[in-house]
Design a protein around this motif. Sequence first.
Motif, PDB file in Angstrom:
ATOM      1  N   ALA A  42       0.444  -1.145   0.173  1.00  0.00           N
ATOM      2  CA  ALA A  42      -0.336  -0.506  -0.097  1.00  0.00           C
ATOM      3  C   ALA A  42       1.099   1.114   0.092  1.00  0.00           C
ATOM      4  O   ALA A  42       0.441   2.023  -0.338  1.00  0.00           O
ATOM      5  CB  ALA A  42      -0.574   0.202   1.207  1.00  0.00           C
ATOM      6  N   PHE A  43       1.553   1.617   1.005  1.00  0.00           N
ATOM      7  CA  PHE A  43       2.200   2.691   1.718  1.00  0.00           C
ATOM      8  C   PHE A  43       3.674   3.067   0.882  1.00  0.00           C
ATOM      9  O   PHE A  43       4.594   1.611   0.451  1.00  0.00           O
ATOM     10  CB  PHE A  43       2.714   3.070   2.998  1.00  0.00           C
ATOM     11  CG  PHE A  43       3.546   4.320   3.338  1.00  0.00           C
ATOM     12  CD1 PHE A  43       3.330   5.177   4.249  1.00  0.00           C
ATOM     13  CD2 PHE A  43       5.341   4.192   2.497  1.00  0.00           C
ATOM     14  CE1 PHE A  43       3.814   6.258   3.856  1.00  0.00           C
ATOM     15  CE2 PHE A  43       5.509   4.908   2.845  1.00  0.00           C
ATOM     16  CZ  PHE A  43       5.574   6.719   4.109  1.00  0.00           C
ATOM     17  N   SER A  44       3.965   2.971  -0.210  1.00  0.00           N
ATOM     18  CA  SER A  44       4.807   3.534  -1.241  1.00  0.00           C
ATOM     19  C   SER A  44       5.788   4.824  -0.959  1.00  0.00           C
ATOM     20  O   SER A  44       5.355   5.682  -1.227  1.00  0.00           O
ATOM     21  CB  SER A  44       4.705   3.854  -2.478  1.00  0.00           C
ATOM     22  OG  SER A  44       5.927   3.507  -3.654  1.00  0.00           O
ATOM     23  N   GLY A  45       6.928   4.196  -0.247  1.00  0.00           N
ATOM     24  CA  GLY A  45       8.078   5.654  -0.250  1.00  0.00           C
ATOM     25  C   GLY A  45       9.728   5.792  -0.944  1.00  0.00           C
ATOM     26  O   GLY A  45      10.183   4.273  -1.759  1.00  0.00           O
ATOM     27  N   ASN A  46      10.308   6.521  -1.438  1.00  0.00           N
ATOM     28  CA  ASN A  46      11.216   6.662  -1.263  1.00  0.00           C
ATOM     29  C   ASN A  46      12.289   6.981  -0.846  1.00  0.00           C
ATOM     30  O   ASN A  46      13.791   7.008  -0.993  1.00  0.00           O
ATOM     31  CB  ASN A  46      11.803   7.220  -3.055  1.00  0.00           C
ATOM     32  CG  ASN A  46      11.213   8.277  -2.369  1.00  0.00           C
ATOM     33  OD1 ASN A  46      10.529   9.385  -1.210  1.00  0.00           O
ATOM     34  ND2 ASN A  46      11.534   9.574  -3.883  1.00  0.00           N
ATOM     35  N   GLY A  47      12.375   6.726   0.858  1.00  0.00           N
ATOM     36  CA  GLY A  47      13.524   7.711   1.452  1.00  0.00           C
ATOM     37  C   GLY A  47      12.965   8.904   2.147  1.00  0.00           C
ATOM     38  O   GLY A  47      13.663   9.201   2.921  1.00  0.00           O
ATOM     39  N   ALA A  48      12.296   9.847   1.941  1.00  0.00           N
ATOM     40  CA  ALA A  48      12.142  11.226   1.839  1.00  0.00           C
ATOM     41  C   ALA A  48      11.099  11.270   1.641  1.00  0.00           C
ATOM     42  O   ALA A  48      10.016  12.360   3.022  1.00  0.00           O
ATOM     43  CB  ALA A  48      12.932  12.028   1.438  1.00  0.00           C
TER      44      ALA A  48
END
Length: 227
Positions: A42-48
């Motif tokens: 569900a939650f997709s992040g790139n580190g920031a």
Amino acid sequence: FARYKGVWHFSGSNADSSPNALVCSNSSTPPSFTAAGQVGTAFSGNGARFVQTPNDPRWAAYGSELTLSCWVKASAVGYCRIITTKNDYRDEDGFELTTQNAENRYNVIGTGDHQNTFYADNCYVAPVYLTAVMSNGGVEQYSNGVCTNAVPNKCPLAPSTRVLGLGKFPGSGNGGWAGTIDEIRLRWAASSADWVAADYATQYDADFAVLGEIEWINTQGTTILFR
């Protein structure tokens, strides 16, 4: 009854589905939130990118017990924070669950620099359901509903009124979560082994409950570090 203080399904939004219904905010570049479907994506992040709860006094009321669980899948090996109530990992309050370093170690920090080593499935190959139970200074770590280790008297909890960051702590220079997070559940109680197993079963066992298709679960090992 369940004493959930926060439940985030991340089905299209950052909404808290617990009775608190805390109004959360996103980082300036928000994570993407997948519509209901596969568990673990569900939650997709790139580190920031992160989700931030309000600075609410209810977050300081956990006393000596809490349970934190979530599905995670890292996009690569490396330092990736999942959830925290504090800015610096050496702070004497709050808690956090992270992965870091090439061994894919996980940390749970109670107060200060307390750490223990645990083992669980490798979360950059496939989604893994992690559960951390902290009670009266002891910690238990579960991977996909199974306890992998337990250490008493090493991880005391101290209250924190800081905001709760999901994916990264707001304002921190430490790395944020790169990959996906799903079904974050936070309760002010120490879950039993049966509770943890049932919680996991409700999300993957079609005979128990059906919440969505799981992408894949692997059984490879990786080191878990509790602080």
